[in-house]
Scaffold this active site. Sequence first.
Site, PDB file in Angstrom:
ATOM      1  N   SER A 102       0.843  -1.196   0.000  1.00 35.06           N
ATOM      2  CA  SER A 102       0.000   0.000   0.000  1.00 35.06           C
ATOM      3  C   SER A 102       0.886   1.256   0.000  1.00 35.06           C
ATOM      4  O   SER A 102       1.674   1.448  -0.919  1.00 35.06           O
ATOM      5  CB  SER A 102      -0.955  -0.040   1.199  1.00 35.06           C
ATOM      6  N   ASP A 198     -10.076  -4.554  -4.542  1.00 33.90           N
ATOM      7  CA  ASP A 198      -9.473  -3.658  -3.553  1.00 33.90           C
ATOM      8  C   ASP A 198     -10.293  -2.375  -3.467  1.00 33.90           C
ATOM      9  O   ASP A 198     -10.366  -1.623  -4.442  1.00 33.90           O
ATOM     10  CB  ASP A 198      -8.032  -3.348  -3.984  1.00 33.90           C
ATOM     11  N   HIS A 228      -7.750  -5.537  -0.476  1.00 33.37           N
ATOM     12  CA  HIS A 228      -6.597  -4.652  -0.303  1.00 33.37           C
ATOM     13  C   HIS A 228      -5.481  -5.328   0.487  1.00 33.37           C
ATOM     14  O   HIS A 228      -4.310  -5.156   0.179  1.00 33.37           O
ATOM     15  CB  HIS A 228      -7.023  -3.362   0.406  1.00 33.37           C
TER      16      HIS A 228
END
Length: 246
Positions: A102, A198, A228
């Site tokens: 991320s 996601d 995610h």
Amino acid sequence: MSETSGFLERPDGERLAWRRIDGAGPTVVWLGGFRSDMTGTKAQALADWAAGAGRGYVRFDYLGHGQSSGAFERGTITRWRDDALAVLESLAEGPLVLVGSSMGGWIACLAAMAAPERIAGLVLVAPAPDFTEKLMAPGIPPQGRAALAAEGVWLRPSEYGDPYPISRTLLEDGARWSILPGPVPITAPVRILQGAEDPDVPWRHALELAQGLNSRDVVFSLIKDGDHRLSRPQDIGRLIAAVEEL
């Protein structure tokens, strides 16, 4: 291989918590996500893999994250990038494989651009480059913008726990480090794992990064039912396979 731990002192007196497994290189370095820490599922799975395979591995918490000191609200992309570079310089020897999740995918790219001669490869999980400007800012509601203007901080609701503070400084600083649409001056091999479901990082956003990289050795893997976190056993298997490939 046993894991050691400690704290890295920063010039301003803050302390970054870290854990390290000594082993064969390239050294794998975990770069966590926004509000995550080095004890998460993926980071721990890589530690277990490194210990079993005899590979060098380093993980740490940014300022205001996990076991590190400092207020989260003080964090910026500039600061967290600097934290990562300090860890690479002090705790990780030789060539590096950076594994970023991320926000950590963005930090990994920035670190690779700052020390290209050390990078053997990057593995990026749901990478979120430019997320402050392109993913977060457009979704701030009117009351959030009012709080940012009046107080400099907005408490953003989160699906993963308590609301967390978003500072005006974080949003403004993030724009300094924008890398999209590219070209992104990274030539090392890159592997990207991205979930099609996601809700935080749209797969087209991650694909834009893949297309913007200068590297000719880029593999973008779209996991159709992936979210995610990509922390299911099958996702962990894909992550470890990508790291082993590099």
